[in-house]
Scaffold this motif. Structure first.
Motif, PDB file in Angstrom:
ATOM      1  N   LYS A 173      17.314  12.176   4.912  1.00 10.62           N
ATOM      2  CA  LYS A 173      17.754  11.191   5.906  1.00 10.62           C
ATOM      3  C   LYS A 173      17.700   9.759   5.375  1.00 10.62           C
ATOM      4  N   GLY A 174      17.328   9.593   4.110  1.00 14.61           N
ATOM      5  CA  GLY A 174      17.251   8.249   3.542  1.00 14.61           C
ATOM      6  C   GLY A 174      15.966   7.527   3.878  1.00 14.61           C
ATOM      7  N   GLN A 175      14.984   8.251   4.366  1.00 11.81           N
ATOM      8  CA  GLN A 175      13.687   7.671   4.687  1.00 11.81           C
ATOM      9  C   GLN A 175      12.720   7.900   3.535  1.00 11.81           C
ATOM     10  N   THR A 176      11.626   7.191   3.541  1.00 10.60           N
ATOM     11  CA  THR A 176      10.630   7.329   2.479  1.00 10.60           C
ATOM     12  C   THR A 176       9.744   8.546   2.753  1.00 10.60           C
ATOM     13  N   PRO A 177       9.669   9.469   1.797  1.00  4.52           N
ATOM     14  CA  PRO A 177       8.751  10.606   1.967  1.00  4.52           C
ATOM     15  C   PRO A 177       7.305  10.126   1.935  1.00  4.52           C
ATOM     16  N   GLN A 178       6.451  10.755   2.707  1.00  7.04           N
ATOM     17  CA  GLN A 178       5.050  10.332   2.765  1.00  7.04           C
ATOM     18  C   GLN A 178       4.340  10.525   1.438  1.00  7.04           C
ATOM     19  N   ASP A 179       4.733  11.536   0.672  1.00  6.48           N
ATOM     20  CA  ASP A 179       4.026  11.794  -0.583  1.00  6.48           C
ATOM     21  C   ASP A 179       4.347  10.783  -1.683  1.00  6.48           C
ATOM     22  N   THR A 180       5.388   9.972  -1.505  1.00  5.16           N
ATOM     23  CA  THR A 180       5.718   8.949  -2.507  1.00  5.16           C
ATOM     24  C   THR A 180       5.562   7.531  -1.967  1.00  5.16           C
ATOM     25  N   CYS A 181       5.145   7.396  -0.726  1.00  2.32           N
ATOM     26  CA  CYS A 181       5.019   6.082  -0.100  1.00  2.32           C
ATOM     27  C   CYS A 181       3.739   5.394  -0.564  1.00  2.32           C
ATOM     28  N   ASP A 182       3.842   4.078  -0.798  1.00  4.22           N
ATOM     29  CA  ASP A 182       2.651   3.323  -1.177  1.00  4.22           C
ATOM     30  C   ASP A 182       1.929   2.735   0.042  1.00  4.22           C
ATOM     31  N   HIS A 183       2.479   2.921   1.222  1.00  2.00           N
ATOM     32  CA  HIS A 183       1.871   2.517   2.497  1.00  2.00           C
ATOM     33  C   HIS A 183       1.523   1.017   2.550  1.00  2.00           C
ATOM     34  N   LYS A 184       2.378   0.173   1.980  1.00  2.00           N
ATOM     35  CA  LYS A 184       2.131  -1.270   1.990  1.00  2.00           C
ATOM     36  C   LYS A 184       2.422  -1.901   3.353  1.00  2.00           C
ATOM     37  N   HIS A 185       3.357  -1.342   4.070  1.00  2.00           N
ATOM     38  CA  HIS A 185       3.755  -1.912   5.364  1.00  2.00           C
ATOM     39  C   HIS A 185       3.141  -1.079   6.485  1.00  2.00           C
ATOM     40  N   ARG A 186       2.223  -1.669   7.202  1.00  2.00           N
ATOM     41  CA  ARG A 186       1.512  -0.941   8.256  1.00  2.00           C
ATOM     42  C   ARG A 186       1.664  -1.658   9.586  1.00  2.00           C
ATOM     43  N   GLU A 187       1.495  -0.903  10.644  1.00  2.00           N
ATOM     44  CA  GLU A 187       1.523  -1.458  12.000  1.00  2.00           C
ATOM     45  C   GLU A 187       0.096  -1.484  12.543  1.00  2.00           C
ATOM     46  N   ALA A 188      -0.190  -2.482  13.333  1.00  2.00           N
ATOM     47  CA  ALA A 188      -1.487  -2.552  14.005  1.00  2.00           C
ATOM     48  C   ALA A 188      -1.343  -1.869  15.363  1.00  2.00           C
ATOM     49  N   TRP A 189      -2.287  -1.036  15.696  1.00  2.00           N
ATOM     50  CA  TRP A 189      -2.241  -0.311  16.969  1.00  2.00           C
ATOM     51  C   TRP A 189      -3.449  -0.670  17.810  1.00  2.00           C
ATOM     52  N   GLU A 190      -3.247  -0.681  19.110  1.00  2.00           N
ATOM     53  CA  GLU A 190      -4.345  -0.826  20.049  1.00  2.00           C
ATOM     54  C   GLU A 190      -4.340   0.412  20.937  1.00  2.00           C
ATOM     55  N   ARG A 191      -5.538   0.833  21.300  1.00  2.00           N
ATOM     56  CA  ARG A 191      -5.650   2.021  22.141  1.00  2.00           C
ATOM     57  C   ARG A 191      -6.770   1.847  23.144  1.00  2.00           C
ATOM     58  N   CYS A 192      -6.501   2.289  24.371  1.00  2.00           N
ATOM     59  CA  CYS A 192      -7.522   2.270  25.406  1.00  2.00           C
ATOM     60  C   CYS A 192      -8.584   3.308  25.079  1.00  2.00           C
ATOM     61  N   ILE A 193      -9.822   2.903  25.073  1.00  2.00           N
ATOM     62  CA  ILE A 193     -10.906   3.825  24.770  1.00  2.00           C
ATOM     63  C   ILE A 193     -11.084   4.859  25.890  1.00  2.00           C
ATOM     64  N   ASP A 194     -10.816   4.455  27.133  1.00  2.00           N
ATOM     65  CA  ASP A 194     -11.032   5.351  28.268  1.00  2.00           C
ATOM     66  C   ASP A 194      -9.992   6.475  28.351  1.00  2.00           C
ATOM     67  N   CYS A 195      -8.705   6.098  28.338  1.00  2.00           N
ATOM     68  CA  CYS A 195      -7.671   7.128  28.556  1.00  2.00           C
ATOM     69  C   CYS A 195      -6.929   7.500  27.283  1.00  2.00           C
ATOM     70  N   LYS A 196      -7.197   6.819  26.176  1.00  2.00           N
ATOM     71  CA  LYS A 196      -6.617   7.090  24.862  1.00  2.00           C
ATOM     72  C   LYS A 196      -5.149   6.704  24.740  1.00  2.00           C
ATOM     73  N   LYS A 197      -4.603   5.923  25.693  1.00  2.00           N
ATOM     74  CA  LYS A 197      -3.213   5.494  25.636  1.00  2.00           C
ATOM     75  C   LYS A 197      -3.054   4.423  24.562  1.00  2.00           C
ATOM     76  N   PHE A 198      -1.957   4.534  23.785  1.00  2.00           N
ATOM     77  CA  PHE A 198      -1.635   3.535  22.767  1.00  2.00           C
ATOM     78  C   PHE A 198      -0.785   2.434  23.398  1.00  2.00           C
ATOM     79  N   PHE A 199      -1.001   1.185  22.964  1.00  2.00           N
ATOM     80  CA  PHE A 199      -0.207   0.037  23.443  1.00  2.00           C
ATOM     81  C   PHE A 199       0.476  -0.616  22.261  1.00  2.00           C
TER      82      PHE A 199
END
Length: 178
Positions: free
Chosen positions: A152-178
Motif C-alpha cells: 500500500k506504499g506505507q512503511t512496514p513496521q519491521d523497517t521503520c525507525d520510529h522517528k515520528h511519534r504521536e503523543a497520546w492521552e488516556r483516561c486512567i478510569d475508563c481507559k478512553k484515548f483522547f
C-alpha cells in the motif's frame, strides 16, 4: 549413612514427568493439534462454500422467479436477502470476493485464515492472487501485515525507525484515548 550434597539437592528438586507420561502428553497434544488444524480447514472450507452459495444467489437472483418474490415477501434484492439471512451486506460481498479471487488457489496446503483473505481483497489482482494466498498461508502475523503495508506504499513496521511519534492521552478510569 549420610547423603551427599548432590543427593540431598536432587531430593529437593521435584522429578519431571516420566518417559511414559511425556510420551502420552506428546501424543495427546499432537492429536489435539491435528484436530485444530482440521477444524481450521473446515472453517475456511465453510467460508468458501458460503461465498459460493451467496455468489450463486446474487448472480442468479435466486430469491426471484421472473421478477416475482419467491423466497419471502419483501425480499426483492440481494441486500434484503442477505440481511434476512443474518449476514451483513459487506460480509456477503467479502465472502463472494474471496471465492472470486482466491478459491482456485486454496487447497489443503494453502489454507489461510479468512480474515487475512479479507484484508487482501483490495490489494490483489488476478496476476498476484496466488502469491498472496501463499503469503497469507505461511507468513507470521507481523510479516504478513508488513507485506500489506509495503504494497500500500506505507512503511512496514519491521523497517521503520520510529522517528515520528504521536503523543497520546488516556483516561486512567475508563481507559478512553483522547
Amino acid at each position: 549413612m549420610k547423603k551427599s550434597l548432590k543427593e540431598s539437592a536432587s531430593s529437593l528438586i521435584p522429578a519431571g514427568p516420566s518417559k511414559v507420561e511425556k510420551a502420552e502428553a506428546t501424543k495427546k497434544i499432537h492429536g489435539i493439534t491435528k484436530e485444530i488444524l482440521n477444524l481450521k480447514g473446515q472453517i475456511v472450507s465453510n467460508y468458501l462454500t458460503l461465498g459460493q452459495k451467496l455468489k450463486f444467489v446474487r448472480d442468479e437472483k435466486s430469491y426471484l422467479l421472473d421478477g416475482v418474490e419467491i423466497y419471502a415477501e419483501g425480499i426483492d434484492t440481494f441486500d434484503k436477502y442477505v440481511e434476512d439471512c443474518g449476514i451483513s451486506r459487506s460480509k456477503a460481498f467479502q465472502y463472494i470476493g474471496i471465492v472470486e479471487k482466491f478459491a482456485q488457489h486454496i487447497d489443503a496446503k494453502m489454507m489461510p485464515d479468512v480474515t487475512r483473505l479479507i484484508k487482501l481483497l483490495s490489494i490483489t489482482t488476478e496476476e498476484n492472487s496466488a502469491e498472496w494466498v501463499r503469503k497469507a498461508s505461511v507468513l507470521p502475523s507481523k510479516g504478513f501485515d508488513d507485506e500489506i503495508r509495503q504494497t500500500k506504499g506505507q512503511t512496514p513496521q519491521d523497517t521503520c525507525d520510529h522517528k515520528h511519534r504521536e503523543a497520546w492521552e488516556r483516561c486512567i478510569d475508563c481507559k478512553k484515548f483522547f
